[in-house]
Design an enzyme around this catalytic site. Structure first.
Site, mmCIF file in Angstrom:
data_model
loop_
_atom_site.group_PDB
_atom_site.id
_atom_site.type_symbol
_atom_site.label_atom_id
_atom_site.label_comp_id
_atom_site.label_asym_id
_atom_site.label_seq_id
_atom_site.Cartn_x
_atom_site.Cartn_y
_atom_site.Cartn_z
ATOM 1 N N ASP A 1 -2.493 -9.266 0.513
ATOM 2 C CA ASP A 1 -2.966 -9.124 2.198
ATOM 3 C C ASP A 1 -3.412 -10.440 2.408
ATOM 4 O O ASP A 1 -3.801 -11.182 1.082
ATOM 5 C CB ASP A 1 -4.032 -8.317 1.366
ATOM 6 N N SER B 1 -4.985 -3.629 0.114
ATOM 7 C CA SER B 1 -6.131 -4.183 1.171
ATOM 8 C C SER B 1 -7.722 -4.242 0.950
ATOM 9 O O SER B 1 -7.732 -3.551 -0.009
ATOM 10 C CB SER B 1 -6.202 -2.997 2.584
ATOM 11 N N CYS B 2 -7.926 -4.852 1.465
ATOM 12 C CA CYS B 2 -9.591 -4.900 1.051
ATOM 13 C C CYS B 2 -10.439 -4.124 1.137
ATOM 14 O O CYS B 2 -10.357 -3.186 1.874
ATOM 15 C CB CYS B 2 -10.088 -5.748 2.679
ATOM 16 N N PRO B 3 -11.030 -4.052 0.576
ATOM 17 C CA PRO B 3 -12.113 -5.432 -0.181
ATOM 18 C C PRO B 3 -11.126 -4.981 -1.780
ATOM 19 O O PRO B 3 -11.921 -5.300 -2.744
ATOM 20 C CB PRO B 3 -13.417 -4.744 -0.365
ATOM 21 N N LEU B 4 -9.885 -4.011 -1.819
ATOM 22 C CA LEU B 4 -9.842 -4.090 -3.441
ATOM 23 C C LEU B 4 -9.464 -5.686 -3.889
ATOM 24 O O LEU B 4 -9.906 -5.216 -5.427
ATOM 25 C CB LEU B 4 -8.715 -2.693 -3.238
#
Lengths: 76, 168
Positions: free
Chosen positions: A40, A13-16
């Protein structure tokens, strides 16, 4: 289109996806193409926004079987 | 083109509020921005070696109380926990904290510790507020390696030139 390297951010998920893509493309040379795979939905807008902001070129965006694929050409 | 700059103040120390500064900072750094986070008051413990931040559902009426396991329909239930339970029952905050951590892990969200490591790896300047350290009795050795130390004026000198200024 062919690519020089690939990073699979499935399940992240964000920010990965953005952070991992940045770290990966930093190891590549200008002009080389990185393939990014994500799941995502937010990354559909985040990856192009990131690439545009830092001067990389978005070559291709696609969706297939719930996965998103991006080809990003590293800028200078 | 000159680098964009982002200045963030992190003043809260609960687990839910630990995420925004590190998420925004790591993303901005990935977008080639120069980022500084000023950790002050209750935000300061987020720089300690071990992050012990918790959530307090009793103080967050809008927080969804959902179970991160079981069938989909079960997971969708937003449990109506009375304030008398969430605010009084011993260990409720710890329970809610572990449920939130599990929920975030299931959804592929990095832990706060991982996000902090990414920030440091990407060159984000994590600044510990010197005054808060003195007030709460923290020492430099209490914090992770790579943290810098400054006061309000030094941070504001950077923030004055920043393109984005946020308070988390």
């Amino acid at each position: 289109m062919s690519h020089n390297d690939e990073i699979d951010c499935s399940g992240m998920s964000c920010p990965l996806p953005v952070v991992k893509s940045k770290m990966k493309i930093d190891t590549m040379n200008p002009g080389e193409v990185l393939k990014i795979i994500t799941t995502d939905p937010g990354s559909c807008k985040d990856i192009p926004a990131w690439a545009n902001r830092v001067g990389h070129e978005m070559i291709e965006e696609a969706e297939e079987n719930g996965k998103y694929y991006f080809l990003v050409k590293r800028g200078e | 083109m000159a680098k964009k700059k982002m200045a963030i103040i992190a003043a809260q120390g609960s687990l839910d509020w630990a995420y925004p500064p590190f998420i925004l900072a790591s993303t901005a750094a990935a977008m080639d921005m120069e980022v500084k986070i000023f950790f002050t008051f209750y935000g300061l413990p987020l720089l300690k070696h071990k992050i012990k931040a918790k959530v307090t559902p009793a103080a967050n009426p809008a927080m969804p109380m959902k179970m991160p396991f079981g069938p989909k329909a079960f997971q969708a239930i937003d449990w109506p926990i009375p304030h008398a339970v969430s605010g009084v029952v011993p260990g409720f905050d710890s329970l809610a904290t572990s449920l939130m951590k599990k929920q975030f892990k299931n959804k592929g969200v990095a832990t706060v510790t991982e996000l902090r490591e990414m920030c440091l790896a990407l060159g984000v300047d994590l600044i510990a507020c010197q005054m808060t350290m003195d007030v709460f009795g923290f020492e430099e050795k209490d914090f992770v390696e790579g943290v810098s130390f400054a006061g309000a004026a030094a941070f504001l000198d950077f923030a004055a030139e920043a393109d984005i200024q946020l308070m988390c």
